[in-house]
Enzyme design. Structure first.
Site, mmCIF file in Angstrom:
data_model
loop_
_atom_site.group_PDB
_atom_site.id
_atom_site.type_symbol
_atom_site.label_atom_id
_atom_site.label_comp_id
_atom_site.label_asym_id
_atom_site.label_seq_id
_atom_site.Cartn_x
_atom_site.Cartn_y
_atom_site.Cartn_z
ATOM 1 C CB SER A 10 -0.887 0.000 1.246
ATOM 2 O OG SER A 10 -1.291 1.322 1.544
ATOM 3 C CG HIS A 35 -3.683 -1.451 -1.969
ATOM 4 N ND1 HIS A 35 -4.765 -2.198 -2.365
ATOM 5 C CD2 HIS A 35 -4.151 -0.611 -0.998
ATOM 6 C CE1 HIS A 35 -5.826 -1.857 -1.677
ATOM 7 N NE2 HIS A 35 -5.494 -0.886 -0.843
ATOM 8 C CG ASP A 37 -4.397 2.874 0.204
ATOM 9 O OD1 ASP A 37 -5.313 2.076 0.431
ATOM 10 O OD2 ASP A 37 -3.190 2.613 0.362
ATOM 11 C CG MET A 39 -8.082 7.351 1.446
ATOM 12 S SD MET A 39 -7.403 7.380 3.117
ATOM 13 C CE MET A 39 -6.594 5.775 3.163
ATOM 14 C CG HIS A 76 -8.861 0.410 -1.313
ATOM 15 N ND1 HIS A 76 -8.380 0.217 -0.040
ATOM 16 C CD2 HIS A 76 -10.231 0.341 -1.203
ATOM 17 C CE1 HIS A 76 -9.377 0.046 0.794
ATOM 18 N NE2 HIS A 76 -10.513 0.120 0.117
ATOM 19 C CG MET A 78 -10.986 3.530 0.847
ATOM 20 S SD MET A 78 -9.547 3.473 1.923
ATOM 21 C CE MET A 78 -8.229 3.465 0.712
ATOM 22 C CG MET A 168 -11.663 -2.649 3.897
ATOM 23 S SD MET A 168 -10.051 -2.277 3.185
ATOM 24 C CE MET A 168 -9.264 -1.294 4.465
ATOM 25 C CG ASP A 202 -6.018 -2.633 2.616
ATOM 26 O OD1 ASP A 202 -4.970 -2.399 3.248
ATOM 27 O OD2 ASP A 202 -6.637 -1.754 1.979
HETATM 28 O O1 LIG Z 1 -6.620 1.000 2.926
HETATM 29 C C1 LIG Z 1 -5.847 1.294 3.785
HETATM 30 C C2 LIG Z 1 -6.312 2.137 4.886
HETATM 31 O O2 LIG Z 1 -7.607 2.513 4.628
HETATM 32 C C3 LIG Z 1 -4.410 0.876 3.705
HETATM 33 O O3 LIG Z 1 -4.177 0.224 2.500
HETATM 34 C C4 LIG Z 1 -4.031 -0.075 4.805
HETATM 35 O O4 LIG Z 1 -4.409 0.310 6.037
HETATM 36 C C5 LIG Z 1 -2.560 -0.454 4.688
HETATM 37 O O5 LIG Z 1 -1.797 0.033 5.672
HETATM 38 P P1 LIG Z 1 -1.073 -0.872 6.774
HETATM 39 O O6 LIG Z 1 -0.518 -2.062 6.077
HETATM 40 O O7 LIG Z 1 -0.044 0.057 7.313
HETATM 41 O O8 LIG Z 1 -2.129 -1.256 7.764
#
Ligand SMILES: O=C(CO)[C@H](O)[C@H](O)COP(=O)(O)O
Length: 251
Positions: A10, A35, A37, A39, A76, A78, A168, A202
């Site tokens: 990520s 990945h 993200d 948001m 992803h 969000m 998630m 994730d």
């Molecule tokens: O979607 C996410 C948060 O919304 C991130 O991808 C996820 O939390 C990854 O971070 P970590 O591996 O540090 O937990």
């Protein structure tokens, strides 16, 4: 056949001042996908970046030569209105557009002049994403029951079938949160019914939690802080991969 193991760091935990190089380096360390993200500060209480930044990163990471191949941008989304951004992210270089079930269902109130089916119907949205030449994923938050996915997976034609389901294992919004093992029965239930489905997990994944996720049947592993915060990211990526591969060899 069990789906292939895919490690997708990520980039939420990457160095945002050096994003292109950091992403290219992570692929060099053995990652399969990135990945990405996205948001919007509305669907989740955090803001990251949009299509222009994704396009810049794409310039540093070669496009995959096959579906699900190395360098796939697993976006992803969000965001509160997933349909609205499909074409823009396709143009920016996204390969897999993974929207949230919760957003597809609640987005009727957003942009009321758009009354199209794909705005609020997950299956129609998957079809729309496929029609734009993208792979499609559907994600659920910890508070959403896995039961909402059965209808989507069971009664879909080829165009309506997601290429991946994302479970998630933290509440979306921030990296570095604690892994929620309570979400793994969802992965288990999906894997039992769909041996070939790409199931992504994730949130909070790393050397201390990967075995639980692998045992449940996840094959697409997102890890942000564990990879980008490691002294040797290639070692962590290899360890995550080995855990999933070992589990596949046992079944
Ligand atoms: O979607 C996410 C948060 O919304 C991130 O991808 C996820 O939390 C990854 O971070 P970590 O591996 O540090 O937990």
């Amino acid at each position: 056949m069990a789906p292939k193991t895919i490690i997708a760091p990520s980039i939420l935990s990457a160095d945002f001042g050096n994003l292109g190089h950091d992403c290219a380096r992570t692929i060099g360390h053995g990652a399969d996908w990135l990945h990405v993200d996205i948001m919007d500060g509305h669907f989740v209480p955090n803001i990251t970046f949009g299509p222009p930044v994704v396009a810049k990163i794409r310039g540093h990471v070669e496009k995959p030569t096959e579906h699900h191949g190395r360098g796939t941008f697993d976006c992803h989304m969000m965001i509160a209105e997933p349909k609205k951004w499909v074409k823009e992210f396709k143009k920016a270089g996204c390969d897999l557009y993974c929207f949230h079930y919760e957003a597809a269902f609640s987005s009727a109130a957003e942009n009321p002049e758009d009354t199209s089916d794909e705005k609020t119907n997950p299956k129609a949205l998957i079809r729309y994403i496929h029609d734009q030449g993208l792979l499609a994923g559907i994600a659920i938050k910890p508070d959403t029951s896995v039961d909402v996915l059965w209808d989507i997976l069971e009664n879909a034609d080829e165009k309506e079938l997601p290429d991946m389901v994302l479970i998630m294992t933290v509440h979306p919004g921030f990296g570095g949160q604690k892994f929620m093992a309570s979400e793994l029965p969802k992965v288990q239930a999906l894997r039992e019914k769909y041996p070939e489905l790409n199931i992504e997990v994730d949130g909070g994944l790393g050397p201390g939690t990967i075995d639980q996720a692998a045992d449940a049947g996840a094959n697409v592993i997102v890890a942000g802080s564990a990879v980008f915060g490691a002294n040797d990211p290639s070692e962590v990526i290899a360890l995550l991969r080995k855990s999933v591969d070992d589990r596949k060899a046992r079944i």
